[in-house]
Structure formats: structure tokens, C-alpha cells
Design a protein around this motif. Structure first.
Motif, PDB file in Angstrom:
ATOM      1  N   ASN A 153       0.818  -1.208   0.000  1.00 14.19           N
ATOM      2  CA  ASN A 153       0.000   0.000   0.000  1.00 14.19           C
ATOM      3  C   ASN A 153       0.856   1.265   0.000  1.00 14.19           C
ATOM      4  O   ASN A 153       1.778   1.408   0.792  1.00 14.19           O
ATOM      5  N   GLY A 154       0.551   2.179  -0.915  1.00 10.36           N
ATOM      6  CA  GLY A 154       1.187   3.489  -0.923  1.00 10.36           C
ATOM      7  C   GLY A 154       0.132   4.532  -0.618  1.00 10.36           C
ATOM      8  O   GLY A 154      -0.673   4.889  -1.477  1.00 10.36           O
ATOM      9  N   PHE A 155       0.097   5.013   0.619  1.00  9.15           N
ATOM     10  CA  PHE A 155      -0.983   5.897   1.055  1.00  9.15           C
ATOM     11  C   PHE A 155      -0.966   7.243   0.335  1.00  9.15           C
ATOM     12  O   PHE A 155      -1.997   7.856   0.153  1.00  9.15           O
ATOM     13  N   ASP A 156       0.207   7.723  -0.094  1.00  8.30           N
ATOM     14  CA  ASP A 156       0.306   9.094  -0.579  1.00  8.30           C
ATOM     15  C   ASP A 156       0.419   9.188  -2.096  1.00  8.30           C
ATOM     16  O   ASP A 156       0.662  10.253  -2.629  1.00  8.30           O
ATOM     17  N   VAL A 157       0.277   8.084  -2.783  1.00  4.77           N
ATOM     18  CA  VAL A 157       0.391   8.107  -4.238  1.00  4.77           C
ATOM     19  C   VAL A 157      -0.892   8.675  -4.832  1.00  4.77           C
ATOM     20  O   VAL A 157      -1.986   8.291  -4.438  1.00  4.77           O
ATOM     21  N   ILE A 158      -0.738   9.586  -5.804  1.00  9.67           N
ATOM     22  CA  ILE A 158      -1.921  10.218  -6.403  1.00  9.67           C
ATOM     23  C   ILE A 158      -2.637   9.229  -7.305  1.00  9.67           C
ATOM     24  O   ILE A 158      -2.119   8.166  -7.641  1.00  9.67           O
ATOM     25  N   SER A 191     -15.427   8.288 -13.871  1.00  7.29           N
ATOM     26  CA  SER A 191     -16.666   9.060 -13.799  1.00  7.29           C
ATOM     27  C   SER A 191     -16.841   9.727 -12.436  1.00  7.29           C
ATOM     28  O   SER A 191     -17.398  10.805 -12.332  1.00  7.29           O
ATOM     29  N   ASP A 192     -16.357   9.059 -11.393  1.00  3.44           N
ATOM     30  CA  ASP A 192     -16.436   9.631 -10.043  1.00  3.44           C
ATOM     31  C   ASP A 192     -15.004   9.787  -9.524  1.00  3.44           C
ATOM     32  O   ASP A 192     -14.375   8.812  -9.112  1.00  3.44           O
ATOM     33  N   THR A 193     -14.494  10.989  -9.556  1.00  2.25           N
ATOM     34  CA  THR A 193     -13.099  11.233  -9.161  1.00  2.25           C
ATOM     35  C   THR A 193     -12.855  11.028  -7.672  1.00  2.25           C
ATOM     36  O   THR A 193     -11.715  10.940  -7.236  1.00  2.25           O
ATOM     37  N   LYS A 194     -13.937  10.955  -6.885  1.00  2.00           N
ATOM     38  CA  LYS A 194     -13.778  10.801  -5.440  1.00  2.00           C
ATOM     39  C   LYS A 194     -13.511   9.353  -5.035  1.00  2.00           C
ATOM     40  O   LYS A 194     -13.134   9.096  -3.890  1.00  2.00           O
ATOM     41  N   LYS A 195     -13.725   8.424  -5.956  1.00  3.41           N
ATOM     42  CA  LYS A 195     -13.586   7.018  -5.589  1.00  3.41           C
ATOM     43  C   LYS A 195     -12.176   6.675  -5.137  1.00  3.41           C
ATOM     44  O   LYS A 195     -11.976   5.883  -4.221  1.00  3.41           O
ATOM     45  N   TYR A 196     -11.180   7.260  -5.807  1.00  3.52           N
ATOM     46  CA  TYR A 196      -9.804   6.949  -5.433  1.00  3.52           C
ATOM     47  C   TYR A 196      -9.485   7.477  -4.038  1.00  3.52           C
ATOM     48  O   TYR A 196      -8.820   6.812  -3.247  1.00  3.52           O
ATOM     49  N   GLN A 197      -9.965   8.676  -3.746  1.00  6.13           N
ATOM     50  CA  GLN A 197      -9.749   9.229  -2.413  1.00  6.13           C
ATOM     51  C   GLN A 197     -10.491   8.415  -1.357  1.00  6.13           C
ATOM     52  O   GLN A 197      -9.990   8.231  -0.240  1.00  6.13           O
ATOM     53  N   ASP A 198     -11.666   7.912  -1.698  1.00  7.63           N
ATOM     54  CA  ASP A 198     -12.401   7.044  -0.773  1.00  7.63           C
ATOM     55  C   ASP A 198     -11.614   5.760  -0.504  1.00  7.63           C
ATOM     56  O   ASP A 198     -11.598   5.259   0.620  1.00  7.63           O
ATOM     57  N   LEU A 199     -10.972   5.252  -1.554  1.00  4.77           N
ATOM     58  CA  LEU A 199     -10.151   4.051  -1.388  1.00  4.77           C
ATOM     59  C   LEU A 199      -8.985   4.319  -0.446  1.00  4.77           C
ATOM     60  O   LEU A 199      -8.668   3.497   0.424  1.00  4.77           O
ATOM     61  N   ARG A 200      -8.360   5.460  -0.607  1.00  5.70           N
ATOM     62  CA  ARG A 200      -7.238   5.801   0.271  1.00  5.70           C
ATOM     63  C   ARG A 200      -7.674   5.900   1.725  1.00  5.70           C
ATOM     64  O   ARG A 200      -6.985   5.430   2.633  1.00  5.70           O
TER      65      ARG A 200
END
Length: 641
Positions: A525-530, A598-607
Motif C-alpha cells: 500500500n502506498g498511502f500518498d500516491v496520487i 466518472s467519479d473522481t472521489k472514488k480513489y480518495q475514498d479508497l485511500r
């Protein structure tokens, strides 16, 4: 006047020849010098109140760039320095664009790219580079602080199959809506055809079975009859008592399937660590894999949990890994691990309640994986023998005993006990994770690590070897691995390899698996990767700017040469055209990786979900460290929480 052709002509003169090399280097440095002054001028004329937290960092960066420009011409390492400096000044320009445009993700990407480029100059300008790195840590912007390292446990970077643009995404959604339009006649026709095909397939199968029986020998018929007499027939399973009997005896087969998987995974993990290139080793695995797959398919185990087994079998049959165990086979092994673990816990909730899959600790009930820690076969037989039943169900009870006896008879004796296999597998997984980080170690250190593993397994100076192994792993240049050496690697190595009494063996094995899971999670896991999708877009933007600039340069240069009456093509133009061709090829390669989210927030939710899960991992570790000083009821309460 600025022509490499004139320098080549001058080089033929012995008197001017000594001055040609620095003149040629100066000519090749004009481009980066111009870009540097443009960048410095842009920063000097910008409203610095908006970038006040970056001023010290930018000043230190400018000191480094001036130092390089002063020393680059005439340097013995000119060809290397000019490439490194070009990378620095280009990333500097991109970082500034992200800073003034207030694009957080582009700023984050360009900042990490710039720091990576600066670090490459450390061996040439250590003092200036160190100042830049120190100032980068003092920037008052939390989003820039993090570790952009890639996890070395990922064999391939990948992304789900997604459309490359918003337009294509919306077209796909329209098409899906069209396909899902209710058409009752069409749906009914499709369903009837499916029923027909199913019945036809069943008819062919039964016909083939009948032909096989007709052509078999008398001995085979006797064998088949004896097998059939020990199987619960459908009419028996259709009754309530018969179905409950079938569920209970199927646990024996499920337990055997789990044991076969453990034995198979043990062999596969050792093969992956050894990185064997012998096809014979894969053939030996096939001899274990095929019967294990056939047996598991005959049990109540869901077929989807055996897909990885079949993929691996196909890969071996097709000689997909003639040159060795490749990444594809390693991926199949990981998939087998996932399904084995999934089945282990799912089976603990289905039909195992009476087999102590739920253990009572104090006044609390805790679910446990019965397939792993309970003697399922023995418990099943005991339950069958002790179970009271009405006289009318005697035929079913007799058939249940026959079926259970047949399954026990077919069960193989494992090469070693379950706990031995789990210890061997844990050691193999640990070695595999360390060996995957080979490029983060100096060659001599990596060889020392391999020798240390070998010596520890041979029981040569175990404690000294374990401490030596831990210290060598801690010298890795991979920051994530280095950061978890004390918290995960050290206790894991001790629990896996240190001598212990028989009473300590099982607790140590359990602790080893807990630390092994924590280590793997933190390395993966890389917590800070964009967002990878945004990262590709940022790279494309940079490439497009470079391509546009080079095309403009070629066009302007061509017009100037035409107006000046030059009739020959310069070497500089050839180099520029070659560079442009490479940039376009890279641009085309990256375009194939573009995805639309389509939902750009999904990646941030994953983090955020990963951050939360990281807390779940640290809690059992902290509980383990404090279990000796806590009351048993407190331990149970914390476990349930």
C-alpha cells in the motif's frame, strides 16, 4: 553564427581544435540556459505572496541550478550532467506551472518528479542537493509530504478496463441502457434456448457415461458399483434427514480439499522463492495439482474458487514458463491464496456450528476457521456415531456411515502436519517479499541476505544469523521496507526462525502470520500516491508541451535557415527530429493507458478505506505486545472491539 557545422570545420584546424570541445558544449547548453533564465524571470516577477511557503525551496533550487550551469561546460561528465540538468529544469518549470495554476494533483506529481530529478545530482553536488531536500521538507503544505515510492510487490501496474474519455464513457452507458431494454419475446426465446442446450448437454453426457459403462471391464464395473453404493443418492438427499447427513459428511471432503491446497501452496511458494528454471519442477507440481483439482471439484466447494488451479494447470500444460516461473504463474498462486483463505472462513459459517467453529472464551463467542484449527474429520465421525436417529432413518444413517468411510478412505495422508506446512509457507512468503526488493539492495548485501536465509534454515548460529539478517534488510534503499524493519521484519524473523518449546510453537506461528500479513499490507500500500489516472494525464500534459515546443523550434529554425540561404541540414536538426520522434512514441504509449473516472472521489475514498484498515492491522499488533500485562477478560473485550 551558432552552428555546429562551423565548429566541425574549425576542428580540422590544429590551432583551434582545443577550443572546439568547450565551444560545442556551450552550444549544447544554450537551450537549458535559456529555459533557466525564463524560469527565474517568471519567478522573480510573480506576486510572491501566493507562493510564500515555497520561496526558500525555490531559492535553494536556483542556487543548485546556477552551480550546475557554472561548472557544466568543461566538466568530464558533461554528457551526463546536461541530461540530468535538462530533467531538473524541465521539472522545475512544470512544478512552477502547477504551483501558479493551483492544481493540487498536478502540483503533487510535478513536485515528486522534481525531487526525484534533484536526487540524481547528489553524487555531483552533494551540498547543494542536500539543502534542496531539506528545504523541501520544510514546505508548509501537507499534501506534498509523503512517499512517492512504488511498491516493489506489484509485478504490473494496472487499472480496470475503463473508457479513455468522458464521451466514450457516456456512449457506453447509452449502449448498456439500450441492451437492457425489456423485450419479453426475445428474453423468453433466449431462456428457452438455454434450457434446450442444457438438456441436450445432459443427454450427451449421460449417453457417454452409459457407453463407457458398457465398454468397461467386469473389474471396473465392480469398482463402480462399490463406489456408487457409498454415495448418497439424490432421493436420499431430497429428504430433510438425508440433506443434513449430506452436509455433515461433505465437511470431510472440504477439509481434505483444504489440506491438499496447503500442501500444494507449500510446494509452489518454495518454487517461487527458488525461481527455478527447470521444467521438471513444473511437471512435478502438475502431478500434485491435477488430482487436487479433480478431488476439489467433486466436493461442495464452489467452482469459482478453483479457477486459479485450472489456469495454473493450463499454463503448465502449455509450457508457458519454459524459461522459469514467470509473473503470470506467481499471480495464479496469489489467486489460489485468496480463495483458500475465503473458503476457510466461509466454511466456518456453513454447517460447522456443531463442530465448534464458534469458540467460547469467557462469556463471549468467537468465530474461528474450523478447517484450519479443528480436527474436522474426527469431529464429523464422532458426531455421526453419537447422533441419535429414528428407526425409520436407519437406511439413511447406514448410507451416511458408508459415505463417510469412503471419503476417509480416499483422503490422503499429508506429507507433513498442517502446522509444519503453514510454517514452511510463511517462511517462503517472507523470503519472497524480501527477494522482490532485490534492486533496493547493493549486490553484495543481497547475496549476504540470501546466505543468511540459507544458514538460518540450516540452523547455523541461528540467533546471530537472525540479527544479521534483520540488519541487512534494514539497509534497503526502499524507504517503506526500511521503515517497517523494526516494527514488522524484526519480530517476524524472530517468530519464524528462533528456537522455541512445543508450548510456544503454535502461539509463535500465529504471531508470525499476523506480522506477515501486516508487512505485506504496508509494502503493497502506498498511502500518498496520487490517482494513477491523473498521473497518466499529468505525464501526457508534459509530453504535449515538449512536443509542441520542439515542433515550433524545428519550424522556426527551418524558416530562419531558408531566409539565411543555408542549403544543408544541421546535425542539431537531426538530433531534434530524433528526440521529437521518441517523445511522440512515448506519447502514443501513454495514451493507451488513459482512463476516464466518472467519479473522481472514488480513489480518495479508497485511500481513506486503506488508512482505516491500517488501523485494524496495528490494533492486534499492539494487543499482542500488551497481552502479558492485561487481564484475560480485557483481552477478549479488545478482540471483540
Amino acid at each position: 553564427m551558432m552552428s555546429s557545422k562551423l565548429i566541425d570545420i574549425a576542428a580540422s584546424n590544429d590551432q583551434s581544435k582545443p577550443y572546439c570541445k568547450p565551444l560545442f558544449e556551450s552550444l549544447n547548453s544554450v537551450g537549458v540556459l535559456r529555459l533557466s533564465y525564463q524560469q527565474w524571470f517568471a519567478e522573480s516577477n510573480y506576486n510572491q505572496t501566493d507562493v510564500s511557503s515555497f520561496i526558500r525551496f525555490l531559492d535553494s533550487l536556483r542556487v543548485l541550478e546556477k552551480k550546475i550551469l557554472y561548472e557544466i561546460v568543461g566538466s568530464p561528465s558533461f554528457s551526463v550532467l546536461i541530461q540530468l540538468y535538462t530533467e531538473v529544469i524541465e521539472n522545475h518549470s512544470c512544478f512552477w506551472s502547477g504551483l501558479v495554476s493551483s492544481s493540487d494533483e498536478y502540483l503533487l506529481f510535478s513536485f515528486w518528479s522534481l525531487i526525484k530529478a534533484v536526487k540524481k545530482l547528489h553524487s555531483y553536488f552533494p551540498e547543494e542537493v542536500q539543502v534542496v531536500l531539506e528545504e523541501s521538507k520544510n514546505i508548509n503544505k501537507i499534501t506534498l509530504h509523503g512517499d512517492p515510492e512504488k511498491s516493489l510487490l506489484w509485478a504490473y501496474e494496472g487499472h480496470p478496463s475503463l473508457p479513455v474519455s468522458a464521451e466514450l464513457y457516456h456512449k457506453q452507458q447509452e449502449f448498456l441502457q439500450l441492451c437492457s431494454t425489456d423485450d419479453e419475446d426475445y428474453v423468453a426465446a433466449v431462456q428457452l434456448d438455454e434450457i434446450y442446450q442444457t438438456c441436450l448437454g445432459r443427454l450427451k453426457l449421460e449417453k457417454k457415461r452409459l457407453e463407457d459403462r458398457m465398454g468397461s471391464s467386469e473389474i471396473d464395473n465392480i469398482k463402480n458399483k462399490s463406489a456408487v453404493c457409498c454415495v448418497l443418492r439424490p432421493e436420499i438427499v431430497a429428504t430433510g434427514f438425508g440433506f443434513n447427513s449430506w452436509v455433515k459428511i461433505s465437511l470431510i471432503a472440504s477439509s481434505e480439499s483444504s489440506s491438499l491446497d496447503v500442501e500444494l501452496l507449500d510446494v509452489l511458494q518454495n518454487l517461487l522463492v527458488a525461481q527455478s528454471t527447470e521444467q521438471k519442477d513444473l511437471v512435478d507440481i502438475r502431478e500434485l495439482l491435477k488430482p487436487a483439482l479433480e478431488y476439489s471439484l467433486s466436493t461442495t466447494r464452489p467452482p469459482q474458487t478453483l479457477v486459479a488451479h485450472q489456469k495454473l494447470l493450463w499454463a503448465i500444460d502449455a509450457r508457458a514458463s519454459v524459461l522459469g516461473v514467470d509473473t503470470k504463474i506467481a499471480g495464479f498462486v496469489l489467486e489460489m491464496w485468496y480463495w483458500w483463505h475465503s473458503v476457510l472462513w466461509k466454511n466456518s459459517q456453513i454447517g460447522l456450528m456443531s463442530l465448534q467453529s464458534i469458540s467460547e472464551i469467557g462469556n463471549c463467542w468467537i468465530l474461528s476457521p474450523s478447517m484450519l484449527i479443528q480436527p474436522v474429520k474426527t469431529a464429523t465421525v464422532d458426531q455421526i456415531l453419537e447422533n441419535a436417529f429414528p428407526v425409520k432413518d436407519y437406511p439413511v444413517q447406514s448410507m451416511k456411515l458408508l459415505s463417510a468411510s469412503r471419503l476417509l478412505w480416499k483422503s490422503s495422508q499429508p506429507c507433513q502436519e498442517m502446522h509444519g506446512s503453514l510454517l514452511s509457507i510463511a517462511r517462503s512468503l517472507f523470503q519472497q517479499m524480501i527477494y522482490t526488493h532485490q534492486k533496493s539492495f547493493e549486490p553484495e548485501i543481497f547475496e549476504a541476505i540470501k546466505s543468511a536465509f540459507h544458514a538460518i534454515e540450516k540452523k547455523q548460529n541461528k540467533m546471530e544469523g537472525i540479527q544479521f539478517l534483520i540488519s541487512q534488510i534494514g539497509s534497503s534503499s526502499h524507504q517503506k521496507l526500511k521503515s517497517v524493519t523494526h516494527s514488522y521484519v524484526s519480530p517476524l524473523a524472530i517468530y519464524l526462525y528462533s528456537e522455541c518449546s512445543s508450548n510456544e510453537f503454535y502461539p509463535n506461528l500465529g504471531l508470525a502470520w499476523i506480522y506477515l500479513g501486516g508487512l505485506r499490507f504496508h509494502l503493497l500500500n502506498g498511502f500518498d500516491v496520487i490517482d494513477p489516472a491523473m498521473k497518466i494525464i499529468c505525464k501526457l500534459l508534459e509530453l504535449e508541451e515538449k512536443i509542441s515546443s520542439l515542433e515550433l523550434k524545428i519550424k522556426v529554425r527551418g524558416e530562419c535557415e531558408y531566409l539565411s540561404g543555408l542549403l544543408y541540414t544541421e546535425n542539431n536538426e537531426e538530433r531534434t527530429a530524433h528526440k521529437l520522434s521518441k517523445l511522440k512514441a512515448e506519447h502514443k504509449r501513454l495514451q493507451r493507458k488513459v482512463t476516464f473516472r466518472s467519479d473522481t472521489k472514488k480513489y480518495q475514498d479508497l485511500r481513506r478505506a486503506l488508512d482505516e484498515f491500517a488501523g485494524f492491522i496495528t490494533r492486534p499488533i499492539s494487543l499482542i505486545n500488551s497481552v502479558k500485562v492485561l487481564d484475560w477478560n480485557q483481552v477478549v473485550e479488545q478482540v471483540l472491539d
